[in-house]
Design a protein around this motif. Sequence first.
Motif, short mmCIF file in Angstrom:
data_model
loop_
_atom_site.label_atom_id
_atom_site.label_comp_id
_atom_site.label_asym_id
_atom_site.label_seq_id
_atom_site.Cartn_x
_atom_site.Cartn_y
_atom_site.Cartn_z
N GLY A 113 0.78 -1.22 0.00
CA GLY A 113 0.00 0.00 0.00
C GLY A 113 0.82 1.27 0.00
N SER A 114 2.12 1.17 -0.30
CA SER A 114 2.96 2.37 -0.28
C SER A 114 3.11 3.01 -1.66
CB SER A 114 4.34 2.05 0.29
OG SER A 114 4.99 1.03 -0.46
N GLY A 115 2.43 2.46 -2.66
CA GLY A 115 2.45 3.07 -3.99
C GLY A 115 3.53 2.55 -4.93
N LYS A 116 4.12 1.41 -4.58
CA LYS A 116 5.22 0.87 -5.41
C LYS A 116 4.76 0.57 -6.83
CE LYS A 116 6.08 -2.69 -2.78
NZ LYS A 116 5.02 -2.50 -1.78
N THR A 117 3.60 -0.07 -6.98
CA THR A 117 3.12 -0.44 -8.31
C THR A 117 2.86 0.79 -9.17
OG1 THR A 117 2.12 -2.48 -7.47
CG2 THR A 117 1.31 -1.66 -9.57
N THR A 118 2.27 1.82 -8.57
CA THR A 118 2.01 3.05 -9.31
C THR A 118 3.31 3.66 -9.81
OG1 THR A 118 0.01 3.51 -8.03
CG2 THR A 118 1.02 5.37 -9.16
N THR A 119 4.34 3.65 -8.97
CA THR A 119 5.64 4.20 -9.37
C THR A 119 6.25 3.40 -10.51
OG1 THR A 119 6.08 5.11 -7.17
CG2 THR A 119 7.99 4.68 -8.57
N LEU A 120 6.23 2.07 -10.39
CA LEU A 120 6.81 1.25 -11.46
C LEU A 120 6.03 1.40 -12.76
CD1 LEU A 120 7.92 -2.10 -9.77
CD2 LEU A 120 9.23 -0.05 -10.27
N TYR A 121 4.70 1.51 -12.68
CA TYR A 121 3.91 1.75 -13.89
C TYR A 121 4.32 3.08 -14.54
CZ TYR A 121 0.52 -2.08 -13.24
OH TYR A 121 -0.10 -3.31 -13.14
N ALA A 122 4.56 4.10 -13.71
CA ALA A 122 4.96 5.40 -14.25
C ALA A 122 6.33 5.28 -14.93
CB ALA A 122 5.01 6.44 -13.14
N PHE A 123 7.26 4.54 -14.31
CA PHE A 123 8.55 4.29 -14.93
C PHE A 123 8.38 3.58 -16.27
CE2 PHE A 123 11.20 4.03 -10.74
CZ PHE A 123 11.13 5.41 -10.62
#
Length: 445
Positions: A196-206
Amino acid sequence: MLLALFRHIIDEMADFVEAEHRDEFIIEQQNPIPLVEVGQHLGSAIEQNASTTKVANIIFSSASALKASDIHFEIERDKTLLRFRLDGLLYDVLRFDTKVYNSLLNRIKLVSGLKLNVIDTPQDGRFTIKRDNADIEVRVSTIPSEYGETAVLRLLDPSAVALKLSDLGLRPDDLEAANLEIKKPNGMILATGPTGSGKTTTLYAFLKEVNSSELKSITIEDPIEYHLPGIEQTQVDEERGYTFAAGLRSILRQDPDIILVGEIRDLETAETAIHAALTGHLVFSTLHTNDAVGAVPRLVDMGIKLPTIGPALNLIVAQRLLRKLCDACKTEMMIDAATKANIDKFITSLPPRVAKPDKISLYTAKGCDKCNNGYVGRIGVFEMLPAGDELEKEIARDLTEEAIRKFAKSKGMVSLQADGILKAFAGITTLDEVERITGPIDWTC
């Protein structure tokens, strides 16, 4: 009385017949309303014996309007408690009759492919909420409890991954470092942090930043949470032997340029991912550690050979999510002498690459009808540890987290907490929120 009951039964039967012909709910768009009004509206509908479809529509449309990430149904002795998770925190909405909840749960189980007659075993499924601007995918989890089945619904709003790299909340210096690393043709970038710390969102943005029609990007996820156009996405299916490790091996035979591995959980997956990073692929993945410096010892604990870690890693990113202040009601606070002295000490300790704030303003959360206790939405706080030859030499000399942390600080890494403090200085969040997420303030960080 009997006529009203008969009509209610007919309505329920119509709901279930309708549900058999689709795997989705349809909701109307609405503006956000205070949680207390959601509870009042829902309570009034239940008192008037509203159909299951109407009850579901009120719950889902309200959750969507408030941008809730999860809907919780917690069954108690006599009632069921409905709660929404907003900006990372849970808020009570309404306690209502468990008979109504059971009808609603059966409808949810039906559309999400769960077995209606199974109530003593956990089940997982998913369905779609249709709305005008973009559909919401919903992941459903049910577990047996003392008084019946509890359910949690994770709402996967596609707007959450519509963010560009520049929208994540990275400081300009960290954004520049990230852009430099993701443009390398090979190597591994790890995102670390708790669930729930936003890791997936960050990797998707990358991934979206570097993906193009000239490159082939493939993911392996568990599960696929959001659908990304132009990218091949695959999902783990352990019952059929399609694990992260097996899937990654298969993906490598598909001639990819960029690979996203949802999570590194075991030695086999870690070894395969590192091998891919060393043989001409750009690999994105996540690892559960508390901070960036903990990623290297974690990989070693898994069994990865130390000489391969340094050459494979490009960048380690740790992150958390902080609630953002409501611009409509945030209130500037006076800065006392002691806090001023701490701020001066903090500013002095910042590495040269970080731009010093021209003006420092601290705010408190007040609360109004446009926010949740003074906050609206969340933003990431980050720490970035670039890897490479120097890190490789350091971990060969001393693998302890303390030694790696000292090395990282000497190279200008800004901690999660320090990044949060800088966001508090900019009026984006509060020091209380920084402390809630990262622990007691250490002004020397």
